[in-house]
Write an enzyme that holds these catalytic residues in place. Structure first.
Site, PDB file in Angstrom:
ATOM      1  N   TYR A  53       2.867  21.066  -7.017  1.00 46.61           N
ATOM      2  CA  TYR A  53       2.498  21.513  -5.679  1.00 46.61           C
ATOM      3  C   TYR A  53       2.372  23.024  -5.710  1.00 46.61           C
ATOM      4  O   TYR A  53       1.849  23.577  -6.670  1.00 46.61           O
ATOM      5  CB  TYR A  53       3.509  20.987  -4.650  1.00 46.61           C
ATOM      6  CG  TYR A  53       3.003  21.077  -3.221  1.00 46.61           C
ATOM      7  CD1 TYR A  53       1.753  20.575  -2.869  1.00 46.61           C
ATOM      8  CD2 TYR A  53       3.758  21.688  -2.235  1.00 46.61           C
ATOM      9  CE1 TYR A  53       1.269  20.670  -1.580  1.00 46.61           C
ATOM     10  CE2 TYR A  53       3.296  21.795  -0.933  1.00 46.61           C
ATOM     11  CZ  TYR A  53       2.055  21.288  -0.606  1.00 46.61           C
ATOM     12  OH  TYR A  53       1.582  21.389   0.666  1.00 46.61           O
ATOM     13  N   LYS A 108      -5.175  -7.813  -2.098  1.00 42.64           N
ATOM     14  CA  LYS A 108      -6.293  -7.377  -2.926  1.00 42.64           C
ATOM     15  C   LYS A 108      -5.887  -6.160  -3.754  1.00 42.64           C
ATOM     16  O   LYS A 108      -6.194  -6.070  -4.948  1.00 42.64           O
ATOM     17  CB  LYS A 108      -7.469  -7.025  -2.023  1.00 42.64           C
ATOM     18  CG  LYS A 108      -8.795  -7.006  -2.725  1.00 42.64           C
ATOM     19  CD  LYS A 108      -9.361  -8.405  -2.751  1.00 42.64           C
ATOM     20  CE  LYS A 108     -10.760  -8.441  -3.271  1.00 42.64           C
ATOM     21  NZ  LYS A 108     -11.415  -9.721  -3.023  1.00 42.64           N
TER      22      LYS A 108
END
Length: 455
Positions: A53, A108
């Protein structure tokens, strides 16, 4: 690990199906869904955040700004897709809406990860306005390497797919159309080998003309089936050039009107019964109702009939009823029955190959290559009346489907990278092994609780 054996109630398919659904409901409640987010970079201490970060992350940001193609190198975009639905036609449940459709999209995403090593995010959009839907998907493009459309009602699913494919620079695929078509073609190739019928001599009855069968019709033509070999029917009867109700909506229902003009040259009228009479193959993607197809209509089909009854969660006719009526080969979309004919055999490999080749689209030619590779895998494993395709457990087929898809993309000039078939196979295999190994580690360490025995 604890296991639970489903009761097998041979005298009642519905009882068996309902038992599975009750167990599934309890397991979903136990785990509160199926997917979570996990990091892929090491973190030894808080100091590592300086790299992942701020302030270190500014370097990859500037690099991508200078060269946008580096986003595939410096982020997870190359392996990340969105599974997007409006919930307007979920399985065989109909328009249950985006909230109720979320378990399917999560499922899915689970299959994408476990079978294909593809990171997938389930996104259910709170709109059934095609324009809003298209715009919502378009603005997702920077974050994803591909889009998998799911469970969108016809006819707008055709327009949505067409517009997104024309306006986005990442591949967009509607699994209910293209995935179903690829799986059916692969299954049909295997089934015809078992019964010993050449594809050019058969007659095909198509039951239902929604997203799946419209795409199947198109892919069958691409494979060499003549439209004159096909009789299709929808809820109002057989399709032919005298269907003025469809002609009156020939713009909105362009795909169905094309079927009317091209197929059924003898203008057979009536419904499912008349379409099936004398047919060698039944391809049904209609509504979830095991009484939709009468066993008597199966008896009127040709000898050694092939029946693909693919509605979910319950097929148009139960396999045992179709077999008793004389069908030689029966396939459904269910994983708990022999011959699962489901796009789950297709989309993990096709997306794996598409992402690895960094293809700009997924063409019908790529789907054909995947279907033929899948059919070849089945033949190598040994075809039989109850095994016309590999099962979902045969994950080793996925790298082969991925490689076939990627190589075809290269041949068509649709890929943005160049690799050998072996390299595609090795890359896909490693991705899948890593995904499955990660799950095993989480289970072994107790971070994913042992599956309970549900009673």
């Amino acid at each position: 690990m604890a296991t639970h054996i489903l009761p097998v109630v041979t005298e009642s398919g519905k009882t068996r199906a309902h038992a599975l659904e009750e167990e599934s409901l309890k397991l979903h409640a136990c785990y509160r869904g199926k997917m979570q987010v996990a990091p892929k970079c090491p973190i030894s201490s808080a100091r590592d955040f300086a790299y992942w970060y701020t302030p270190g992350v500014a370097a990859p940001c500037r690099a991508i700004q200078a060269d946008p193609s580096r986003i595939y190198e410096l982020t997870n975009k190359a392996n990340l897709i969105a599974v997007v639905s409006d919930g307007s036609r979920v399985l065989g449940l109909g328009n249950i809406g985006p909230h109720a459709g979320l378990p399917v999209m999560e499922g899915k995403a689970l299959l994408f990860k476990y079978l294909g090593g593809v990171d997938a995010v389930a996104l259910c959009l709170a709109t059934q306005d095609p324009r809003e839907f298209v715009r919502a998907v378009q603005v997702l493009e920077p974050a994803f390497g591909g889009i998998n459309l799911e469970d969108i009602a016809t006819p707008r699913c055709f327009r949505v797919l067409e517009e997104l494919r024309q306006t986005m620079t990442i591949p967009v695929w509607h699994d209910d159309q293209q995935g179903s078509a690829t799986a059916v073609l692969a299954g049909l190739i295997g089934a015809l080998k078992v019964v010993g019928k050449p594809i050019e001599s058969i007659r095909i009855a198509m039951v239902g003309m929604g997203a799946a069968n419209v795409a199947i019709y198109r892919l069958l033509k691409a494979y060499g089936v003549e439209p004159a070999q096909i009789i299709a029917c929808d809820s109002r009867g057989t399709l032919h050039h005298g269907r003025y109700d469809i002609e009156d909506q020939s713009i909105e229902l362009a795909e169905k009107w094309t079927v009317c003009l091209e197929s059924n040259p003898d203008r057979v009228t009536g419904g499912i019964e008349q379409a099936l009479c004398g047919a060698d193959v039944c391809i049904a993607f209609s509504r979830s109702d095991p009484k939709l197809i009468d066993p008597a209509w199966i008896r009127a089909m040709a000898k050694d009939a092939i029946v693909f009854a693919c509605a979910n969660p319950e097929p148009e006719i139960w396999p045992w009823d179709a077999k008793a009526a004389g069908a030689r080969i029966v396939a459904t979309g269910r994983s708990d029955l022999p011959n699962q004919l489901n796009n789950s055999l297709v989309f993990p490999g096709i997306f794996r190959g598409t992402l690895d080749a960094r293809a700009v689209t997924i063409s019908d030619e790529m789907a054909l290559a995947a279907a033929m590779e899948l059919a070849g895998c089945a033949e190598e494993r040994g075809l039989s009346e109850d095994a016309i395709l590999p099962s979902m457990a045969d994950w080793q087929i996925v790298p082969r489907v991925a490689a076939a898809t990627a190589m075809r993309a290269e041949e068509l000039g649709l890929a943005r990278v160049t690799r050998s078939r072996r390299e595609y196979m090795e890359s896909a295999t490693q991705r899948i092994v890593d995904s499955q190994s990660m799950l095993q580690v989480l289970m072994r360490e107790g971070l994913i609780a042992e599956r309970p025995t549900v009673t």
